[in-house]
Design a protein around this motif. Structure first.
Motif, mmCIF file in Angstrom:
data_model
loop_
_atom_site.group_PDB
_atom_site.id
_atom_site.type_symbol
_atom_site.label_atom_id
_atom_site.label_comp_id
_atom_site.label_asym_id
_atom_site.label_seq_id
_atom_site.Cartn_x
_atom_site.Cartn_y
_atom_site.Cartn_z
ATOM 1 N N GLN A 519 4.693 -2.680 0.519
ATOM 2 C CA GLN A 519 6.055 -2.255 0.818
ATOM 3 C C GLN A 519 6.808 -3.375 1.540
ATOM 4 O O GLN A 519 6.425 -3.802 2.624
ATOM 5 C CB GLN A 519 5.998 -1.000 1.708
ATOM 6 N N PRO A 558 14.988 5.124 4.513
ATOM 7 C CA PRO A 558 13.824 5.869 5.030
ATOM 8 C C PRO A 558 12.966 6.431 3.897
ATOM 9 O O PRO A 558 12.709 7.635 3.807
ATOM 10 C CB PRO A 558 14.476 6.988 5.844
ATOM 11 N N ASP A 560 9.501 6.968 2.066
ATOM 12 C CA ASP A 560 8.091 7.047 2.451
ATOM 13 C C ASP A 560 7.242 7.087 1.178
ATOM 14 O O ASP A 560 6.963 8.155 0.633
ATOM 15 C CB ASP A 560 7.856 8.291 3.299
ATOM 16 N N ALA A 563 3.873 8.964 1.444
ATOM 17 C CA ALA A 563 3.998 10.415 1.266
ATOM 18 C C ALA A 563 4.175 10.767 -0.202
ATOM 19 O O ALA A 563 3.659 11.779 -0.684
ATOM 20 C CB ALA A 563 5.167 10.943 2.090
ATOM 21 N N GLU A 574 -2.924 4.517 5.047
ATOM 22 C CA GLU A 574 -1.839 3.687 5.573
ATOM 23 C C GLU A 574 -2.406 2.709 6.597
ATOM 24 O O GLU A 574 -3.148 3.102 7.497
ATOM 25 C CB GLU A 574 -0.757 4.562 6.206
ATOM 26 N N HIS A 601 -1.483 1.739 1.485
ATOM 27 C CA HIS A 601 -0.075 1.418 1.744
ATOM 28 C C HIS A 601 -0.005 0.406 2.884
ATOM 29 O O HIS A 601 -0.522 0.642 3.978
ATOM 30 C CB HIS A 601 0.688 2.694 2.113
ATOM 31 N N GLU A 603 2.681 -2.723 4.727
ATOM 32 C CA GLU A 603 3.994 -3.359 4.791
ATOM 33 C C GLU A 603 3.826 -4.861 5.028
ATOM 34 O O GLU A 603 2.983 -5.294 5.821
ATOM 35 C CB GLU A 603 4.853 -2.746 5.894
#
Length: 660
Positions: A519, A558, A560, A563, A574, A601, A603
């Motif tokens: 991400q 925002p 997700d 999710a 995560e 996931h 970032e």
């Protein structure tokens, strides 16, 4: 019930067109080097009114009969997106070296046209897949029907005609009598290493359900031999003469090395001659990491080692490559004034590129013959030493990308990693036979140059069509092709949002795939390209529109995605640190083989880049602009354009031409 009937012309069986298609496909086999396998592993599909009572009924009948009769099965798998199921089929076929594939059935109208992108991807990459789009009524008894395109200038045009330029073979079966020739023609192309790609048979919905008396011989088991064309002796001799005259030769290995199973032949060729190897995206892994002649990726996303050797090469030996612009750095990679090309390719179309000396043959067979013809030839020690020095320098750059210094990591926001750290962790913690998968965005380029491949089938980057959304569905295809390997699909947020739907199919079929979802809140690759072209990353970030500016420069959206993946049934992990990423990879590896998809996931910071390739890619820049950034980019573009080569000079024959 169906039964055989004896007629004057021989024994027949009464089946619908759809039932005949399924029975025929279930009895097709391919063979190479004495190894025989089912040509079709099964059929992916999504049913609608255009195929549910035709192909759908036939697949149901096959499934029920195969459970208690000696009937060859054509297993059915329900997909969630028609484009995605083509990608799954392509990935399966590529992992199987193009010896096996899947059929795909879709309903009329949008169901079928959703497969168009997949068809283009298959044909661009020369990968076999059978598409069975449904058509509107051939009889036209109540036209126009639901989802039918009408054209006043031609009543026989349908949306399925859009498959024609995207397919290596296309036919529309408007009458049952046309089916045998359509099926046989389709099999011929699917099993031809020169002509293969997307194959399309359009089946009108009324014709699918129409019954016909078929000769039983149509459904007899049929084996299609995948050929290994041998090279002409004169071509091998000429190629050997050209290579013997070289002081700085370089091999560029393409996907044809893998499809031919020519990796060991390439290794023997390189160890005998000392000629180094650069690899295209499809050819990555032709030599394993650590081999002294392995220089890694070449071209726009190449290593500095391979690109330095390419710039100096006086003879370039292309093996199974179609010479895309990324491989040639838009024809700036090869800068020697007298550079000559020798092209080994099963397809004459590719063998003739760059005015090369063509050796039209199977890659493995050509390499064996060429190695023998070059007996006694080898590059000098100075060239070998240069290879080793260039590679050592590049390998140090990879280490720095995988394990950045505190000077780099201290500048990262809390919880963010670099993309290099993510790739390094996956590369180092996976097994040698595990498969890395990618297709679009910034990661394919980074993986191409950084990834250390340790097995011939452990690298799968789709960079012919570079299709966003390929990664998740393709991961299913690879895993179905070889359940002994874990598959790591590396996908950015942009690519994930295009096509996450097949996570549901993976849950349904209990297919273990591992998706590393990176991400970075936007289109990282195009953002960087935009900046380099003077367009200031315009329109590439996932942000709110600013109230005062009216531009996409507000806060991060925002969204997700963790999710989202969890809602589709995937097990989601995560991570917010490198240690957590390491643990997540180990947890995913340890997950049950039939446990379904795992999504990691993470970032990353999109502004920390991988080591530069010292190369170029031709993307035109606006010739006039009010923006200083664009003006500067255009000046740089002009400088690069000056280094482009036409590559049209013919090779002088190594022997005098015969007098006329």
């Amino acid at each position: 019930m169906t039964s055989d009937t004896q007629t004057v012309g021989g024994t027949t069986v009464r089946l619908t067109v759809a039932q005949a298609v399924v029975r025929f496909l279930a009895n097709q086999w391919s063979e190479r080097d004495g190894e025989r396998q089912k040509l079709f592993a099964g059929c992916f599909g999504i049913f609608g009114h255009g195929n549910v009572a035709g192909i759908g009924q036939a697949l149901l009948q096959n499934e029920l009969a195969a459970s208690h009769e000696s009937v060859e099965r054509l297993p059915y798998v329900l997909a969630r997106n028609e484009q995605a199921m083509v990608h799954t089929s392509v990935a399966y076929a590529r992992q199987k070296d193009r010896l096996q594939t899947w059929a795909c059935t879709a309903s009329v109208g949008p169901g079928s046209t959703n497969m168009l992108t997949g068809a283009a991807l298959a044909t661009v990459n020369r990968i076999p897949v059978l598409l069975l789009p449904s058509g509107t009524f051939a009889t036209r008894v109540s036209a126009p029907v639901l989802q039918e395109l009408e054209q006043p200038y031609a009543a026989d045009v349908t949306v399925n005609d859009a498959f024609r330029p995207l397919s290596k073979f296309f036919d529309r079966v408007s009458r049952p009598e046309q089916l045998p020739s359509a099926l046989l023609g389709a099999m011929r192309v699917l099993t031809d290493p020169v002509e293969t790609g997307a194959v399309t048979i359009s089946l009108p919905q009324d014709v699918q359900a129409e019954a016909h008396d078929w000769p039983v011989e149509l459904f007899a088991p049929r084996t299609w031999r995948v050929a290994r064309p041998l090279p002409e002796a004169v071509d091998v001799a000429d190629a050997a003469a050209v290579i013997r005259s070289a002081r700085r030769p370089l091999v560029v290995a393409g996907g044809g090395v893998h499809y031919s199973g020519a990796e060991e032949a390439l290794r023997a060729f390189c160890e005998s001659t000392g000629i180094p190897v650069g690899e295209s995206q499809a050819g990555k892994g032709s030599l394993p990491h650590g081999h002294p002649q392995e220089m890694g990726a070449v071209g726009s996303t190449g290593t500095t080692a391979a690109n330095a050797l390419a710039a100096e090469a006086d003879v370039v030996i292309g093996i199974g490559t179609r010479w895309s612009d990324f491989t040639t750095a838009s024809r700036t990679a090869f800068q020697d004034d007298g550079v000559r090309f020798v092209n080994i390719n099963v397809a004459r179309f590719d063998a003739g590129k760059h005015s090369g000396l063509s050796v039209v043959a199977d890659a493995r067979e050509a390499l064996v013959a060429l190695t023998a013809a070059l007996d006694g030839y080898a590059v000098d020690d100075a060239y070998r030493s240069r290879q080793a020095a260039l590679w050592a320098e590049w390998d140090a750059s990879v280490e720095a990308a995988f394990h950045p210094s505190p000077e780099v990591t201290d500048r990262l926001a809390d919880g963010l990693l670099t993309q290099g750290q993510v790739l390094g962790a996956v590369n180092e913690l996976t097994d040698p036979r595990d498969v890395v998968l990618c297709a679009a965005g910034s990661m394919p380029g980074d993986i191409h140059k950084l990834w250390r491949v340790r097995d011939r089938k452990a690298y799968h980057v789709e960079y012919g069509y570079s299709c966003m959304g390929y990664e998740v569905p393709a991961s299913l295809g690879i895993r179905l092709a070889d359940e002994s390997r874990d598959v790591f699909a590396m996908v950015g947020d942009g690519g994930y949002l295009m096509m996450p739907t097949e996570l549901v199919t993976a849950v349904q079929e209990r297919i273990k795939v591992i998706v590393v979802l990176v991400q970075n809140h936007g289109f990282h690759s195009i953002g960087s390209l935009s900046e380099s072209l003077g367009s200031q990353r315009f329109g590439t970030s996932y942000r709110f529109r600013g109230e005062s500016s009216g531009r996409l420069d507000g806060d991060v959206l925002p969204v997700d995605l963790a999710a989202n993946a969890r809602s589709l049934g995937a097990h989601v992990i995560e991570v917010h640190s490198l240690d957590e990423l390491h643990q997540a990879i180990k947890e995913a590896k340890a997950a049950p083989a039939d446990g379904g998809p795992v999504v990691i996931h993470v970032e990353t910071d999109p502004l920390v880049h991988a080591p530069d390739s010292a190369s170029w890619w031709d993307v035109p820049v606006s010739e006039v602009s009010d923006l200083d950034t664009t003006q500067t980019a255009y000046a740089e573009y002009v400088d690069h354009k000056a280094t482009q080569r036409p590559l049209v000079t013919p090779i002088r024959p190594p022997h005098p031409e015969s007098a006329s």
